[in-house]
Design a protein around this motif. Structure first.
Motif, PDB file in Angstrom:
ATOM      1  N   GLN A 155       0.845  -1.119   0.192  1.00  0.00           N
ATOM      2  CA  GLN A 155      -0.105   0.088  -0.116  1.00  0.00           C
ATOM      3  C   GLN A 155       0.727   1.214  -0.075  1.00  0.00           C
ATOM      4  O   GLN A 155       0.687   2.195   0.813  1.00  0.00           O
ATOM      5  CB  GLN A 155      -0.988  -0.028   1.193  1.00  0.00           C
TER       6      GLN A 155
ATOM      7  N   THR B  30      -1.037   4.539  -0.644  1.00  0.00           N
ATOM      8  CA  THR B  30      -2.032   4.948   0.149  1.00  0.00           C
ATOM      9  C   THR B  30      -1.102   5.450   1.375  1.00  0.00           C
ATOM     10  O   THR B  30      -1.544   6.545   2.037  1.00  0.00           O
ATOM     11  CB  THR B  30      -2.653   3.791   0.839  1.00  0.00           C
TER      12      THR B  30
ATOM     13  N   LYS C   7       0.304   8.967   0.638  1.00  0.00           N
ATOM     14  CA  LYS C   7      -0.980  10.181   0.650  1.00  0.00           C
ATOM     15  C   LYS C   7      -1.174  10.330   2.255  1.00  0.00           C
ATOM     16  O   LYS C   7      -1.166  11.485   2.625  1.00  0.00           O
ATOM     17  CB  LYS C   7      -2.089   9.482   0.123  1.00  0.00           C
ATOM     18  N   GLU C   8      -1.089   9.270   2.892  1.00  0.00           N
ATOM     19  CA  GLU C   8      -1.206   9.669   4.399  1.00  0.00           C
ATOM     20  C   GLU C   8      -0.256  10.564   4.999  1.00  0.00           C
ATOM     21  O   GLU C   8      -0.564  11.438   5.660  1.00  0.00           O
ATOM     22  CB  GLU C   8      -1.325   8.226   5.175  1.00  0.00           C
TER      23      GLU C   8
ATOM     24  N   ASN D  99      -1.059   2.741  -5.781  1.00  0.00           N
ATOM     25  CA  ASN D  99      -0.479   1.550  -5.037  1.00  0.00           C
ATOM     26  C   ASN D  99       0.146   0.484  -6.109  1.00  0.00           C
ATOM     27  O   ASN D  99      -0.397   0.299  -7.101  1.00  0.00           O
ATOM     28  CB  ASN D  99      -1.406   0.742  -4.064  1.00  0.00           C
TER      29      ASN D  99
END
Length: 466
Positions: A169, A172, A175-176, A203
């Motif tokens: 990931q 993901t 981006k977090e 991803n």
């Protein structure tokens, strides 16, 4: 009239100038420029203070890629001059040029490979105005904010971000991290909305062996190249790029249309499972077998009549049946893996792959083992044999194994036991496997039988009778 790379617009911003991206992403972009209508160049950003940007600039950002391996049973040994990089920037010494990338009007894609530790948030990373952030996600956030400001929040100027770091990931998580910086730095709701809706984070799963600079054969390669090159990069022929992303990314990076092994998918999970189980799982399974047999490399193990037959059967009869990918046959990936194992240009030492074999067996092989039992109602005999070989390898005292010291100490403490007690203690060690393997019906007895056979007979005879 064909444009020079200096005339081509920057369409790709790339964090990382190391061997992998140059033998993978840049190689693909170069092909897209030659055979497709991509018509874009790459601006490379050095993510760490020490890197290769100076060398790239000395060579006009050009270098040669050597591709070696087997394709359809035939040897491939070709060299391609990569000319798609137009800018190489060290943001630590030229911060302004880095921020200027935000204003590139046709920039669309961001690729990165900043090591597995590169995608991380640091709450103490709080750069002053005009100062460079410490982490890669911090630097990316700065670039995105500069782009947002320059184009006044235009949603058509968002970027498709495609990380290549080897973590699950990866998009993901990246981006977090960016969102955490937006919040920590107080960059505002409008900018966060632009990141959420104008930009996309894919991803990915990347797969290509890249040994890097071929120092042992550089003289002969330079003779073939015909010009100086300090950045020659060597890779195998095989490549796989699986991208879980929004549909628009497929349009921005149409590598799949040119015969490159690039797959745009809705769910990357089964592809990761396929790679971990077939490629990595087969590696982990063959190591103790090959070493105890007296072999040194992956290619020797796969080419030997006895061990090769065993590994083939382990892959096709025991691993492949546990993998399901919609509209695809895992046997095709297995065929490619066998060809990679046979690659005569790469010497892949079994002893080097043996690093941390206990943890690797748990992650790469045990799930296959359990799924096979669930599906077939019986033990996978070749994987079971590999497990017995693994225990023998760790208790033989004949190999310089590298593993967690507590694991090595455990095997040192049990190697004096009789085979029945030794196998029982090893299989019941929940710290190794996350569960008590002696609870699996019939496993302990089979492993004991194999362990005794390995101890008393020649490995060739033992394998022949599997």
């Amino acid at each position: 009239m064909e444009m020079t790379k200096k005339e081509l617009p920057v369409k790709v911003i790339q964090y990382g100038e190391g061997n992998f991206l140059r033998a993978f992403v840049d190689w693909m972009i170069d092909i897209l420029n030659e055979k497709g209508d991509f018509n874009g160049s790459v601006a490379v950003v050095q993510p760490l203070e020490n890197g290769l940007i100076n060398l790239l600039n000395e060579q006009n950002c050009d270098y040669h890629h050597v591709r070696q391996g087997l394709e359809n049973g035939e040897k491939v040994d070709d060299i391609r001059k990569i000319t798609c990089i137009s800018k190489a920037i060290n943001p630590f010494t030229d911060t302004q040029s880095y921020f200027d990338l935000a204003t590139e009007p046709e920039a669309e894609l961001v690729f990165s490979n900043t090591t597995e530790a590169g995608i991380a948030f640091d709450e103490n990373d709080k750069p002053a105005a005009g100062q460079l952030a410490v982490t890669y996600p911090g630097k990316l956030t700065q670039l995105l904010k500069a782009r947002f400001d320059h184009f006044h929040g235009d949603h058509d100027k968002g970027l498709a971000i495609i990380p290549c770091e080897l973590i699950e990931q990866n998009g993901t998580k990246l981006k977090e991290c960016v969102s955490q910086y937006v919040s920590t730095w107080g960059l505002g709701a409008d900018f966060q909305n632009w990141v959420d809706h104008a930009c996309s984070f894919a991803n990915t799963l990347v797969d290509r062996i890249v040994p890097g600079y071929p120092k042992d054969e550089i003289d002969s390669l330079l003779a073939r190249i015909g010009e100086p090159d300090k950045l020659v990069v060597k890779s195998e022929t095989f490549h796989l790029f699986v991208i879980e992303a929004e549909d628009k990314v497929k349009e921005l990076f149409p590598a799949d249309k040119l015969g490159l092994n690039v797959k745009f998918v809705k769910d990357i999970t089964p592809y990761r499972t396929q790679k971990v189980r077939i490629l990595n799982g087969a590696h982990t399974s063959m190591v103790p077998i090959g070493l105890l047999y007296g072999l040194e490399t992956v290619s020797e193990t796969i080419e030997d009549q006895e061990t090769g037959k065993l590994i083939h059967e382990l892959i096709y009869d025991e691993i492949v049946p546990t993998i399901q990918i919609p509209n695809e046959d895992p046997k095709e990936f297995a065929d490619a893996v066998i060809a990679r194992f046979q690659n005569p240009f790469i010497r892949h030492e079994l002893i080097s792959i043996s690093l941390n074999s206990i943890a690797k067996f748990k992650v790469r092989v045990l799930p296959t083992f359990k799924d096979y039992i669930a599906a077939k109602g019986e033990l996978p005999k070749r994987i079971t044999f590999s497990l017995a070989c693994l225990l023998k390898l760790y208790t033989s005292g004949e190999f310089n194994l590298k593993d967690d010291q507590s694991n090595l100490d455990f095997f040192e403490s049990i190697k004096v036991l009789n085979s029945k007690d030794l196998v029982f203690k090893a299989l019941s060690n929940t710290d190794f496997w996350g569960e008590d393997l002696t609870a699996i019906a019939g496993l302990t007895d089979q492993v004991i039988d194999h362990f005794d056979s390995i101890s008393s007979s020649a490995m060739k005879e033992v394998i022949y009778n599997i």
